[in-house]
Structures are given as structure tokens and as C-alpha cells.
Design a protein around this motif. Structure first.
Motif, short mmCIF file in Angstrom:
data_model
loop_
_atom_site.label_atom_id
_atom_site.label_comp_id
_atom_site.label_asym_id
_atom_site.label_seq_id
_atom_site.Cartn_x
_atom_site.Cartn_y
_atom_site.Cartn_z
N VAL A 1 44.79 51.33 43.38
CA VAL A 1 43.42 51.31 43.09
C VAL A 1 42.73 50.05 43.94
CG1 VAL A 1 43.35 52.25 40.71
CG2 VAL A 1 43.44 49.71 41.13
N ALA A 2 43.68 49.40 44.57
CA ALA A 2 43.14 48.09 45.37
C ALA A 2 42.01 48.44 46.46
CB ALA A 2 44.10 47.48 45.81
N ALA A 3 42.34 49.49 46.99
CA ALA A 3 41.26 50.07 48.01
C ALA A 3 39.98 50.84 47.40
CB ALA A 3 41.93 50.85 49.02
N PHE A 4 40.23 51.13 46.07
CA PHE A 4 39.07 51.86 45.15
C PHE A 4 38.38 51.22 44.46
CE2 PHE A 4 42.38 54.65 47.18
CZ PHE A 4 41.89 55.88 47.55
N LYS A 5 38.57 49.90 44.40
CA LYS A 5 37.90 49.22 43.25
C LYS A 5 36.55 49.14 43.13
CE LYS A 5 38.87 44.55 45.40
NZ LYS A 5 39.74 44.92 46.30
N ASP A 6 35.78 49.40 44.36
CA ASP A 6 34.25 49.48 44.25
C ASP A 6 33.91 50.89 43.58
OD1 ASP A 6 34.19 46.95 45.13
OD2 ASP A 6 34.21 47.59 47.17
N GLU A 7 34.62 51.94 43.83
CA GLU A 7 34.41 53.49 43.50
C GLU A 7 34.82 53.66 42.02
OE1 GLU A 7 35.66 56.19 46.55
OE2 GLU A 7 36.22 54.07 47.59
N LEU A 8 35.57 52.69 41.41
CA LEU A 8 36.08 52.78 39.99
C LEU A 8 35.65 51.50 39.07
CD1 LEU A 8 39.69 54.35 40.88
CD2 LEU A 8 37.89 55.55 39.52
N ASN A 9 35.54 51.77 37.70
CA ASN A 9 35.45 50.52 36.83
C ASN A 9 36.87 50.03 36.76
OD1 ASN A 9 32.57 50.81 36.78
ND2 ASN A 9 32.82 52.35 35.28
N VAL A 10 37.57 49.03 37.38
CA VAL A 10 38.74 48.68 36.82
C VAL A 10 38.46 47.66 35.97
CG1 VAL A 10 41.12 47.46 37.75
CG2 VAL A 10 39.51 48.67 39.40
N ILE A 11 38.89 48.02 34.58
CA ILE A 11 38.40 47.14 33.44
C ILE A 11 39.53 45.98 32.66
CG2 ILE A 11 36.76 48.91 32.67
CD1 ILE A 11 38.73 49.67 30.58
N GLY A 12 40.92 46.31 33.40
CA GLY A 12 41.81 45.26 32.94
C GLY A 12 42.95 45.47 33.69
N VAL A 13 43.73 44.40 33.99
CA VAL A 13 45.08 44.30 34.61
C VAL A 13 46.18 43.99 33.60
CG1 VAL A 13 46.54 43.44 36.40
CG2 VAL A 13 44.11 43.89 36.58
N ALA A 14 47.44 44.81 33.44
CA ALA A 14 48.10 44.62 32.46
C ALA A 14 49.31 43.41 32.79
CB ALA A 14 48.91 45.99 32.00
N LYS B 1 44.85 40.34 28.46
CA LYS B 1 44.91 39.32 27.55
C LYS B 1 43.67 38.46 27.42
CE LYS B 1 47.06 35.53 25.50
NZ LYS B 1 47.34 35.87 24.19
N GLU B 2 43.20 38.34 28.68
CA GLU B 2 41.81 37.46 28.81
C GLU B 2 40.73 38.06 27.98
OE1 GLU B 2 40.72 35.42 32.80
OE2 GLU B 2 41.76 37.20 33.34
N GLN B 3 40.80 39.38 27.72
CA GLN B 3 40.01 40.26 26.78
C GLN B 3 40.64 40.40 25.43
OE1 GLN B 3 37.92 43.37 29.60
NE2 GLN B 3 39.68 42.88 30.75
N GLY B 4 41.57 39.75 24.97
CA GLY B 4 41.89 39.72 23.67
C GLY B 4 42.94 40.94 23.24
N VAL B 5 43.60 41.49 24.46
CA VAL B 5 44.49 42.59 23.81
C VAL B 5 46.14 41.88 24.80
CG1 VAL B 5 45.09 44.73 24.08
CG2 VAL B 5 42.84 44.15 23.86
N ASP B 6 47.19 41.77 24.13
CA ASP B 6 48.30 41.41 24.87
C ASP B 6 49.09 42.52 25.15
OD1 ASP B 6 47.99 38.72 24.25
OD2 ASP B 6 48.96 38.79 22.26
N PHE B 7 48.44 43.28 26.47
CA PHE B 7 49.03 44.27 26.91
C PHE B 7 49.52 43.97 28.39
CE2 PHE B 7 47.64 48.29 29.50
CZ PHE B 7 48.95 49.00 29.02
N TYR B 8 50.92 44.12 28.38
CA TYR B 8 51.51 44.00 29.69
C TYR B 8 52.46 45.23 29.95
CZ TYR B 8 50.57 39.22 27.96
OH TYR B 8 49.78 38.20 27.56
N ASN B 9 52.27 45.69 31.24
CA ASN B 9 53.05 46.92 31.61
C ASN B 9 52.95 47.18 32.88
OD1 ASN B 9 54.76 48.90 29.95
ND2 ASN B 9 53.69 50.41 31.06
#
Length: 317
Positions: free
Chosen positions: A208-221, A236-244
Motif C-alpha cells: 500500500v506504500a504507493a497507494f496511501k493517498d488513494e486508501l485510508n491506511v488506518i493502522g500499522v501492526a 498500539k498507539e491507538q489502543g490495540v496491541d495488534f502486531y502481525n
């Protein structure tokens, strides 16, 4: 995280102690089997890394890439598992996919079939939403999913991959339920999200790195923000301990001669920190996070455990 300096020093000492046989390897070209088509993410990684493994192996080493696509990488990795363990056949190895294939179908290999050389790429999952969805944050996604369970469609590359296992983890962490829509590959899933045919998607940051202006990238795990999307908050910054995420690395058949194994481990270790190699990987949006030998094997065990847990509770076939 792999401690390069300490382990390289240890391996060098072991190499020195192992004697003259090392000077003879490699004496002929090494075949590198890639279980996917040319031009895909795994193939790009293999072709970026191979010249630097040649460099650090020395002895005029030559690595020949051989693509053997099919069955989600199963054909290629099976060929590696059953090759002679002499150091002249190695292969790419993707996680959690390669272990998931041992659960959802009959596979002629297990984790014990391999010598784990190096994981090179750790490509974190991202959750994206369509611009048409009106969802621009993790909290909005969670609230919408709780308000109407299974009403939000989530596209992904396939079942049993890192994206599928990632969404399962996210659902468990947030007590939410989504409707999964599998596609034939990440590109098709991304196209559907861009077109608003599905509301959201689980992809990798490299996709998605080249498409981040065309999508809503709402979080990185991942634990820290990605250099490829520094403005996007982690979960994590948004309160969810999600890593994958997806891991891409290299294995050889089990039973390599110890001196050959050590020489390959050192070559991959040095290649993984070579500035030119890192620049190539950065240019192709491949996040490098190396784990060498035993560390890679440990990661494999952890991801197999996760895949098995998901398979036993919510089988995808």
C-alpha cells in the motif's frame, strides 16, 4: 532482534575452527528456488539479496534463481525439502504461509525438513478502508463492527495467509466480527478496496506504500511506525496491541554439513546489513528485519502455533 555483531563473531570463530573444508564451498552454482512467479514480492526479495550472499560467500560464488510457482508456494518449497542437503539448493520461505500449507492440505514437508538460514523481510500488516467507507480510524472501525457485526466486508489475498491470521487476531483483540472476502492475490484485493467493492482490507505495508493517498491506511501492526508510511499510527498507539505481518526468508534442506551451514549463516548475516542491499530493499518498499538461523526457526515455531490455533477453531477450508 538478532544481535549481528555477537553472533557473527561466534560464527566466525566456529568457521575458523572447522578447518580447510570451508575454503572449498561453494565449488559450483547454488540454485535458489523461488516458489512464486518472477516479479512478485518474494522473487524481488530473492533477486535483491542473492548478489550480496554471493559477495559474502566469496570463492566466486554464483546463485541461480529458479522460479517454481504453484500451490501458494508449496511446489517450490517441497522441492527444496527433498533436495540433497549439500548447500547447492536453497529456497525462499514465507511465513505463515509455508506452515499453513501443512495444516490445510497434505504436505510432504514439516518444519523439521529445513535448515533455517535467514528471515530477511518482515512486512507488517495494515488495515485499510475504502475512501467510500467513511471509516478513517481504528476506533471508528471497531465501533462500526460492534454496532453491526459482520456488516463490514474485509478483502484479503487468500485464506490461511498472514492477512487472514492477522484479521483473526484483530477480531479476538477487539471482540469484533467481520465478513472475510478472499481474493486471488493482494493486487486483486487492493483493486476491490480502491473501487469500494469491499469496505476494508488487510494487506502489507509494501503493498500500500504507493497507494496511501488513494486508501485510508488506518493502522500499522508493528511496534514502531513504518518508514514507508511514517504518518500512519501503529495500532498500539491507538489502543490495540495488534502486531502481525508476513515474513520472507531463506531455508535449505535439513542435514546440511555443519561447515556449509555456518558459512551460509554468516553470508546471509553480512548480506542483511549491507548498505547497498538495504538501499535496494528500501527502493522496493521491502522492510528488512533480519533473523538468522535459530532466531528464524523460533519465529517459524511461533507462527505455526498461531496458524494451528486458527485452523482448529476456524478452519478456512
Amino acid at each position: 532482534m538478532f544481535n549481528y555483531k555477537k553472533k557473527v563473531a561466534l560464527m566466525s570463530a566456529l568457521l575458523f575452527a572447522s578447518g580447510a573444508a570451508l575454503a572449498e564451498y561453494p565449488e559450483k552454482p547454488i540454485t535458489l528456488i523461488v516458489g512464486f512467479s518472477a516479479g512478485g514480492g518474494t522473487d524481488v526479495m530473492a533477486r535483491n539479496v542473492a548478489p550480496y550472499v554471493e559477495k559474502y560467500l566469496g570463492n566466486d560464488a554464483s546463485i541461480v534463481v529458479k522460479n517454481m510457482p504453484g500451490a501458494s508456494g508449496q511446489i517450490g518449497i517441497t522441492e527444496v525439502a527433498h533436495s540433497d542437503p549439500d548447500g547447492y539448493t536453497i529456497g525462499t520461505y514465507n511465513l505463515p504461509g509455508m506452515m499453513a500449507r501443512t495444516l490445510d492440505r497434505k504436505a510432504k514437508y514439516t518444519a523439521d525438513s529445513f535448515t533455517f538460514l535467514a528471515n530477511i523481510v518482515s512486512d507488517p500488516n495494515v488495515i485499510v478502508t475504502s475512501k467510500k467507507s467513511g471509516i478513517t480510524s481504528v476506533q471508528q472501525l471497531i465501533e462500526a463492527a460492534k454496532k453491526a457485526p459482520r456488516s463490514i466486508t474485509v478483502g484479503m489475498s487468500s485464506l490461511g495467509g498472514d492477512d487472514h491470521l492477522g484479521l483473526t487476531k484483530f477480531q479476538n483483540l477487539t471482540d469484533t466480527q467481520f465478513t472475510i472476502i478472499p481474493f486471488k492475490g493482494s493486487s486483486a484485493a487492493r483493486t476491490a478496496i480502491l473501487g469500494g467493492h469491499v469496505a476494508a482490507g488487510v494487506l502489507n505495508i509494501s503493498e500500500v506504500a504507493a497507494f496511501k493517498d488513494e486508501l485510508n491506511v488506518i493502522g500499522v501492526a508493528k511496534a514502531k511506525r513504518s518508514e514507508f508510511a511514517p504518518d500512519v499510527k501503529t495500532f498500539k498507539e491507538q489502543g490495540v496491541d495488534f502486531y502481525n505481518g508476513a515474513l520472507r526468508g531463506f531455508v535449505a534442506p535439513a542435514g546440511l554439513p555443519k561447515d556449509v551451514e555456518l558459512k551460509l549463516l554468516e553470508a546471509f548475516s553480512q548480506a542483511a546489513s549491507d548498505p547497498e542491499m538495504l538501499a535496494k530493499m528500501r527502493a522496493t518498499a521491502n522492510p528488512v528485519e533480519a533473523s538468522i538461523g535459530p532466531d528464524f526457526k523460533k519465529l517459524n515455531g511461533e507462527l505455526y502455533k498461531l496458524a494451528k490455533q486458527v485452523w482448529e477453531t476456524t478452519p478456512w477450508k
